[in-house]
Motif scaffolding. Structure first.
Motif, short mmCIF file in Angstrom:
data_model
loop_
_atom_site.label_atom_id
_atom_site.label_comp_id
_atom_site.label_asym_id
_atom_site.label_seq_id
_atom_site.Cartn_x
_atom_site.Cartn_y
_atom_site.Cartn_z
N ARG A 83 102.45 -36.89 22.89
CA ARG A 83 102.18 -36.60 24.31
C ARG A 83 101.54 -37.81 24.99
NH1 ARG A 83 99.13 -32.22 23.61
NH2 ARG A 83 97.24 -33.45 23.76
N GLU A 84 100.52 -38.38 24.29
CA GLU A 84 99.79 -39.50 24.91
C GLU A 84 100.62 -40.77 24.97
OE1 GLU A 84 96.18 -39.59 22.56
OE2 GLU A 84 95.81 -37.53 23.24
N ARG A 85 101.35 -41.06 23.90
CA ARG A 85 102.09 -42.35 23.85
C ARG A 85 103.42 -42.28 24.58
NH1 ARG A 85 99.76 -46.85 20.37
NH2 ARG A 85 97.75 -45.88 19.99
N TRP A 86 104.10 -41.13 24.47
CA TRP A 86 105.47 -41.07 24.97
C TRP A 86 105.70 -39.97 26.01
CZ3 TRP A 86 106.43 -40.42 19.12
CH2 TRP A 86 106.25 -41.65 18.46
N GLY A 87 104.66 -39.21 26.33
CA GLY A 87 104.82 -38.12 27.29
C GLY A 87 105.79 -37.06 26.81
N TRP A 88 105.84 -36.85 25.50
CA TRP A 88 106.80 -35.90 24.92
C TRP A 88 106.04 -34.74 24.28
CZ3 TRP A 88 108.88 -36.55 19.36
CH2 TRP A 88 109.82 -35.54 19.08
N ARG A 89 106.48 -33.53 24.59
CA ARG A 89 105.81 -32.35 24.04
C ARG A 89 106.50 -31.90 22.75
NH1 ARG A 89 105.87 -26.43 26.20
NH2 ARG A 89 104.47 -25.54 24.66
N VAL A 90 105.78 -31.99 21.64
CA VAL A 90 106.30 -31.50 20.35
C VAL A 90 105.74 -30.11 20.12
CG1 VAL A 90 106.23 -31.84 17.83
CG2 VAL A 90 106.45 -33.82 19.36
N ARG A 91 106.63 -29.13 19.89
CA ARG A 91 106.15 -27.77 19.59
C ARG A 91 106.10 -27.59 18.08
NH1 ARG A 91 110.26 -25.77 23.50
NH2 ARG A 91 109.18 -25.77 25.48
N PRO A 92 104.88 -27.44 17.51
CA PRO A 92 104.80 -27.29 16.05
C PRO A 92 105.71 -26.17 15.52
CG PRO A 92 102.63 -27.77 16.92
CD PRO A 92 103.54 -27.59 18.11
N ASP A 210 116.87 -40.53 14.20
CA ASP A 210 115.88 -41.05 13.24
C ASP A 210 114.92 -41.95 14.01
OD1 ASP A 210 114.49 -42.67 11.47
OD2 ASP A 210 116.20 -43.09 10.18
N GLU A 211 113.70 -41.46 14.23
CA GLU A 211 112.71 -42.20 15.04
C GLU A 211 111.54 -42.70 14.19
OE1 GLU A 211 112.13 -40.24 18.87
OE2 GLU A 211 114.29 -39.82 18.99
N ILE A 212 111.84 -43.06 12.95
CA ILE A 212 110.78 -43.53 12.05
C ILE A 212 110.07 -44.76 12.62
CG2 ILE A 212 112.27 -45.02 10.63
CD1 ILE A 212 110.71 -44.09 8.17
N HIS A 213 110.81 -45.60 13.37
CA HIS A 213 110.20 -46.82 13.91
C HIS A 213 109.60 -46.63 15.31
CE1 HIS A 213 111.59 -49.46 10.67
NE2 HIS A 213 112.73 -48.80 10.69
N ALA A 214 109.58 -45.38 15.80
CA ALA A 214 109.13 -45.15 17.18
C ALA A 214 107.74 -45.71 17.48
CB ALA A 214 109.19 -43.66 17.50
N PRO A 219 105.18 -54.40 22.62
CA PRO A 219 104.80 -54.47 24.03
C PRO A 219 105.99 -54.88 24.90
CG PRO A 219 103.13 -55.51 22.65
CD PRO A 219 104.26 -55.13 21.74
N GLY A 220 106.17 -54.15 26.00
CA GLY A 220 107.23 -54.51 26.95
C GLY A 220 108.46 -53.62 26.86
N THR A 221 108.61 -52.88 25.73
CA THR A 221 109.81 -52.03 25.59
C THR A 221 109.40 -50.65 25.06
OG1 THR A 221 110.11 -53.18 23.49
CG2 THR A 221 111.65 -53.74 25.25
N PRO A 222 109.05 -49.74 25.94
CA PRO A 222 108.57 -48.43 25.49
C PRO A 222 109.65 -47.61 24.79
CG PRO A 222 108.84 -48.48 27.89
CD PRO A 222 109.10 -49.87 27.40
N HIS A 223 109.20 -46.82 23.83
CA HIS A 223 110.11 -45.91 23.12
C HIS A 223 110.35 -44.65 23.96
CE1 HIS A 223 111.88 -43.49 19.98
NE2 HIS A 223 110.96 -42.56 20.17
N THR A 224 111.58 -44.19 23.99
CA THR A 224 111.90 -42.91 24.64
C THR A 224 112.31 -41.91 23.56
OG1 THR A 224 112.78 -44.10 26.55
CG2 THR A 224 113.40 -41.77 26.34
N PRO A 225 111.53 -40.86 23.33
CA PRO A 225 111.96 -39.86 22.34
C PRO A 225 113.26 -39.19 22.81
CG PRO A 225 109.64 -39.57 22.92
CD PRO A 225 110.22 -40.53 23.91
#
Ligand SMILES: Cc1ncc(COP(=O)(O)O)c(C=O)c1O
Length: 393
Positions: A83-92, A210-214, A219-225
């Protein structure tokens, strides 16, 4: 942004290990080659553990807390990070712990395809994508990246259409997306991933991202889930702290289902939960929950190393083309200008005593390339490029 108080600043993790410490390690990186070879091959980092991760492990060992993994602690630690890094909500509730990314990928592909179905990958692609998918009885079809290592929507559409033509009436096609991409270090943009989602919908293709490297988007290229985008509800993602905090030996990863894939995830056989290790779950959860400052220090160090690598290559090996270096700690080097043939890694190893990953194993587009791991000290990086240069000419 508020300045980080001095007491919380973490020194560059890539400058902490002594050569003797590294040589005493027993994992693959430092044991795969004779001691006179400088190893910059497999994706392990030359770092000490982040303090909160080491603390979680010491606490568990002190308590004898070494039984089986259970619960949703992994997902609950990933959720605030995502949520903090990518603004993405993960539902456990829409997650499952798996042994590692590759076994998770096979299990997810097994939920949405049958033996004989096609799985599309973007070549050049992480070698195990080919091996694990083939071993699971699925055909791999390549959708090559563009010459500048971006996802090519036309190549992807062609691969999806070819899979559609070839499949049985009950067959399905899946796409194993690598985001960020290994070996090229491409961080796919929101627009590129939105185009992928559109194509997946058009052709009825199920996506496993596969987002293991997310966490390693530089810096400069944000990850998008992928699952944060509209229209990806029937897709899956796989996340792990394994690469970003150097925890590959502590087995665990998280499969995340989009809202329309949650029912599929529930069909995951119960045996799958036997794979992840409890120490893996505890350490990965500690990394996501408390390892942010260490990760930021690592990213700053990697950013310096990619600039250093560019400088060293320009000075010692100017014909080598490289990039895009937007994420991961892997540099993809096009060595075709050096006259070392299809397997430059063999010459670098034999004549320069430096171990890199041969590009050919990454499928189409890999010959004449090598993958170099820059998660090491600037001194080792400098020595590696000097050795590579000594192998040429
Ligand atoms: C893209 C990608 N996926 C998966 C893996 C392997 O992850 P795991 O050890 O969790 O299977 C790696 C390791 O480098 C990787 O780069």
């Amino acid at each position: 942004m508020e300045p980080v108080p001095l007491s919380e600043q973490v020194p560059n993790p890539l400058r902490q290990c002594t050569p003797d410490e590294l040589r005493s390690r027993t994992s693959a990186k430092w044991r795969g080659y004779p001691p006179d070879v400088l190893p910059l091959w497999v994706a392990e980092m030359d770092v000490h553990l982040a303090a909160p991760v080491a603390e979680a492990l010491h606490t568990a060992i002190g308590r004898g807390d070494t039984g089986y993994a259970t619960g949703t602690g992994y997902a609950e630690a990933l959720a605030p990070f995502a949520r903090e890094r990518w603004g993405w909500r993960v539902r456990p509730a829409h997650t499952a712990v798996v042994a590692d990314i590759m076994r998770g990928a096979v299990e997810l592909l097994d939920l949405v395809t049958e033996p004989g179905d096609t799985v599309v990958v973007n070549s050049p692609a992480y070698t195990p994508f080919y091996r694990f998918v083939s071993r699971a009885g699925r055909h791999v079809t390549e959708a090559p990246l563009t010459p500048d290592h971006r996802i090519d929507p036309e190549a992807l559409a062609r691969a999806f259409r070819a899979a559609e033509r070839g499949r049985t009436p009950t067959g399905r096609t899946a796409y194993l997306l690598c985001s960020p991409h290994n070996p090229t270090g491409t961080v796919h943009t929101r627009d590129e991933l939105t185009a992928v989602a559109g194509l997946a919908r058009t052709y009825g293709v199920r996506v496993v991202s596969d987002e293991i490297h997310a966490p390693l988007a530089l810096p400069g290229t944000p990850h998008t889930p992928y699952l944060s985008l509209p229209g990806t509800e029937d897709a899956f993602a796989l996340l792990s702290a394994s690469k970003a905090w150097n925890l590959a030996g502590l087995k665990a990863a998280l499969a995340v289902a989009g809202s329309a894939a949650a029912a599929d995830l529930e069909r995951l056989p119960p045996e799958v939960s036997h794979g992840p290790s409890h120490l893996g779950v505890l350490s990965h959860a500690a990394a996501f929950r408390h390892g942010g400052p260490w990760l930021d220090a690592l990213l700053a160090g990697l950013d310096e190393n990619r600039a250093l690598l560019a400088e060293l290559l320009a000075r010692h090996l100017p014909p080598v083309r490289h990039g895009p270096h937007e994420g991961t700690y892997l540099a993809w080097l096009d060595c075709r200008g050096l006259g070392l043939g299809d397997d430059p890694a063999a010459a670098f190893l034999e004549r320069g005593r430096v171990a890199l990953v041969p590009g050919a194993g990454f499928g189409s587009g890999g010959a004449g390339h090598v993958r170099l791991n820059l998660a090491t000290s600037p001194e080792v990086l400098e020595e590696a490029v000097r050795r590579m240069a000594s192998a040429v000419g």
